[in-house]
Design a protein around this motif. Structure first.
Motif, PDB file in Angstrom:
ATOM      1  N   ASP A 121       0.814  -1.325   0.122  1.00 34.24           N
ATOM      2  CA  ASP A 121      -0.085   0.220   0.088  1.00 34.24           C
ATOM      3  C   ASP A 121       0.975   1.173  -0.011  1.00 34.24           C
ATOM      4  O   ASP A 121       0.232   2.264   0.063  1.00 34.24           O
ATOM      5  CB  ASP A 121      -1.096   0.107   1.256  1.00 34.24           C
ATOM      6  N   SER A 125       0.373   6.179   0.599  1.00 32.31           N
ATOM      7  CA  SER A 125       0.788   6.565   1.749  1.00 32.31           C
ATOM      8  C   SER A 125       1.705   7.761   1.816  1.00 32.31           C
ATOM      9  O   SER A 125       2.499   8.090   0.631  1.00 32.31           O
ATOM     10  CB  SER A 125       1.474   5.432   2.560  1.00 32.31           C
ATOM     11  N   ALA A 172      -2.495  -6.112   2.633  1.00 32.98           N
ATOM     12  CA  ALA A 172      -3.858  -5.381   2.787  1.00 32.98           C
ATOM     13  C   ALA A 172      -4.509  -6.208   3.935  1.00 32.98           C
ATOM     14  O   ALA A 172      -5.440  -5.432   4.576  1.00 32.98           O
ATOM     15  CB  ALA A 172      -4.496  -5.327   1.655  1.00 32.98           C
ATOM     16  N   THR A 175      -4.577  -4.734   7.506  1.00 34.42           N
ATOM     17  CA  THR A 175      -5.204  -3.636   7.667  1.00 34.42           C
ATOM     18  C   THR A 175      -6.001  -3.467   8.575  1.00 34.42           C
ATOM     19  O   THR A 175      -6.133  -2.501   9.861  1.00 34.42           O
ATOM     20  CB  THR A 175      -5.533  -2.669   6.539  1.00 34.42           C
ATOM     21  N   TRP A 176      -7.427  -4.182   8.472  1.00 29.75           N
ATOM     22  CA  TRP A 176      -8.417  -4.070   9.539  1.00 29.75           C
ATOM     23  C   TRP A 176      -7.860  -4.593  10.994  1.00 29.75           C
ATOM     24  O   TRP A 176      -8.384  -4.094  12.079  1.00 29.75           O
ATOM     25  CB  TRP A 176      -9.676  -5.011   9.074  1.00 29.75           C
ATOM     26  N   ALA A 203     -11.046   0.713   6.624  1.00 26.40           N
ATOM     27  CA  ALA A 203     -10.014  -0.607   7.000  1.00 26.40           C
ATOM     28  C   ALA A 203     -10.812  -1.763   7.101  1.00 26.40           C
ATOM     29  O   ALA A 203     -10.520  -2.766   6.149  1.00 26.40           O
ATOM     30  CB  ALA A 203      -9.440  -0.274   8.417  1.00 26.40           C
ATOM     31  N   CYS A 206     -11.816  -2.806   3.381  1.00 22.39           N
ATOM     32  CA  CYS A 206     -10.354  -3.519   2.863  1.00 22.39           C
ATOM     33  C   CYS A 206     -10.629  -5.067   3.093  1.00 22.39           C
ATOM     34  O   CYS A 206     -10.189  -5.989   2.150  1.00 22.39           O
ATOM     35  CB  CYS A 206      -9.018  -2.602   3.337  1.00 22.39           C
ATOM     36  N   SER A 241      -6.287  -0.215   1.900  1.00 21.64           N
ATOM     37  CA  SER A 241      -5.280  -0.535   2.600  1.00 21.64           C
ATOM     38  C   SER A 241      -4.449   0.709   3.040  1.00 21.64           C
ATOM     39  O   SER A 241      -3.785   0.661   4.043  1.00 21.64           O
ATOM     40  CB  SER A 241      -4.389  -1.629   2.267  1.00 21.64           C
ATOM     41  N   GLY A 244      -6.287   3.086   5.297  1.00 24.73           N
ATOM     42  CA  GLY A 244      -6.614   2.251   6.573  1.00 24.73           C
ATOM     43  C   GLY A 244      -5.474   2.097   7.279  1.00 24.73           C
ATOM     44  O   GLY A 244      -5.550   2.419   8.677  1.00 24.73           O
ATOM     45  N   PHE A 245      -4.118   1.905   7.054  1.00 22.41           N
ATOM     46  CA  PHE A 245      -3.260   1.439   7.823  1.00 22.41           C
ATOM     47  C   PHE A 245      -2.603   3.120   8.249  1.00 22.41           C
ATOM     48  O   PHE A 245      -2.299   3.028   9.594  1.00 22.41           O
ATOM     49  CB  PHE A 245      -1.829   0.761   7.128  1.00 22.41           C
ATOM     50  N   LEU A 250      -1.118   0.535  13.137  1.00 22.16           N
ATOM     51  CA  LEU A 250      -0.704  -0.807  12.985  1.00 22.16           C
ATOM     52  C   LEU A 250      -0.251  -1.622  14.184  1.00 22.16           C
ATOM     53  O   LEU A 250      -0.387  -0.795  15.186  1.00 22.16           O
ATOM     54  CB  LEU A 250       0.807  -0.460  12.373  1.00 22.16           C
ATOM     55  N   HIS A 254       2.662  -6.247  11.373  1.00 25.18           N
ATOM     56  CA  HIS A 254       3.750  -5.435  10.726  1.00 25.18           C
ATOM     57  C   HIS A 254       5.110  -5.571  11.506  1.00 25.18           C
ATOM     58  O   HIS A 254       6.078  -5.499  10.915  1.00 25.18           O
ATOM     59  CB  HIS A 254       3.377  -4.224  10.487  1.00 25.18           C
TER      60      HIS A 254
END
Length: 370
Positions: A121, A125, A172, A175-176, A203, A206, A241, A244-245, A250, A254
């Motif tokens: 993503d 960003s 992705a 993300t949620w 998010a 996604c 994504s 959302g991130f 995070l 990640h």
């Protein structure tokens, strides 16, 4: 506490939109710096240059050196100054785009990203992830603004390796799951505030899009065709994504993914592939996760081909002591794991990774009818 949502100024996605790049760049300036590597230029160079010149622009071509280091970003920024460029255009994968974004900030340019793969993503960003010359992640910077334009040609994405597309789904998919974890603690997101309702809704969209259309989209990508499922998943991988991130948050998925490159065995894996295993580890760490949902997510990862076991990451037989390297990083002072609503220790992370490996192996057996 303030809530903050950040996003690109314009997002354009569709089959054949790359031929319009000149028209879009002309909205921002006259002298675009085009950062790409030889492979990407070979694939889309003629189309891009023809469109740019047709729009009356004067392109400045720069070859990307292959790694998103601060030294590389400074080199590109200096070329931009020397050549009087007014737009930094990253064309290629995430590392090329991250370098172009940083160069745009350093040199005071407009910023445009043109992903040729949907593997992460990065395109939308306002962040650049940094690596050293050996490919180890060394951190990231969050810039004051997002790209002015994100241009995503769906046919270019469909022509790219399927593995990259699957890696994008891995990135992705987190993300949620990570945004939800961070929201519970009201952790400050990369945008500088707590998530808005819009950020959390994006998010979740996604996640739902991937779970519904991901398998079908991969099947279409194997034939290099663009279908509605492909378009939906490209949007999830790149736009949803990214929003959302940054505007969500995070967490452990990640943090583990960023630590895995410290193992030589994991060097060849893409970022989203490592996130895929990080997701399962996070699920095994969280005491509020529903078991049925956990199985559904792991089964989805298996179906699309993401790593779900140590063996999948070339780490079969890895011992607890080596895993502690990652556990200690995750338990550190500046760790994303602090975004969970519970304390995360090094032992917690090691235990979760070992449990994730066992879960992945078991769900693979189930998938095979065992």
């Amino acid at each position: 506490m303030k809530a903050v949502l950040i996003a690109p100024r314009k997002y354009v996605q569709g089959r054949g939109v790359l031929k319009e790049i000149g028209t879009y760049l002309a909205l921002l300036g006259k002298r675009p710096l085009l950062l790409w590597d030889a492979c990407v230029k070979g694939l889309v160079g003629d189309l891009v240059l023809a469109s740019v010149r047709q729009a009356g622009l004067e392109p400045v071509e720069v070859a990307f050196n292959g790694e998103s280091t601060k030294e590389e970003a400074n080199r590109v920024a200096q070329i931009a100054r020397d050549k009087a460029a007014d737009i930094a255009v990253g064309i290629g994968g995430g590392k090329t785009l991250d370098t172009a974004k940083a160069a745009a900030v350093y040199a005071g340019l407009k910023m445009v990203t043109v992903p040729t793969i949907a593997s992460n993503d990065s395109p939308t960003s306002a962040a650049s992830v940094w690596y050293d010359a050996e490919g180890n992640c060394t951190g990231w910077d969050c810039w004051p603004f997002n790209p002015d334009i994100v241009l995503v040609d769906s046919q270019v994405i469909a022509n790219a390796p399927v593995r990259a597309f699957v890696a994008g789904m891995g990135d992705a998919l987190a993300t949620w799951l990570e945004a939800e974890a961070a929201y519970k603690t009201r952790a400050v997101n990369l945008a500088g505030g707590v998530p808005t309702m819009a950020g959390m809704a994006l998010a979740r969209l996604c996640f739902d899009t991937l779970m519904e259309y991901g398998i079908e989209a991969k099947r279409a990508l194997e034939l290099h065709v663009v279908t509605p499922a492909v378009e939906k998943v490209i949007e999830a991988n790149v736009l949803l994504s990214g929003l959302g991130f940054e505007s969500g948050g995070l967490a452990t998925a990640h943090m583990i993914a960023n630590a895995l490159p410290s193992f030589p065995e994991c060097k060849r894996f893409m970022h989203g592939e490592k996130v895929g295993f990080g997701i399962i580890s996070q699920l095994c760490l969280d005491d509020e996760v529903n078991t049925d949902e956990m199985y559904e997510i792991v089964d989805f990862e298996i179906a699309i081909g993401l790593p779900v076991t140590f063996a999948d990451l070339n780490l079969e037989g890895i011992g607890r002591e080596r895993l502690r390297q990652i556990g200690d990083i995750c338990a550190g002072d500046n760790s994303l794991c602090k975004n969970h609503p519970f304390k995360v220790t090094s032992d917690d992370v090691v235990d979760a990774m070992i449990a994730a490996d066992a879960l992945g192996r078991r769900r693979k057996e189930v998938a095979l009818g065992g």
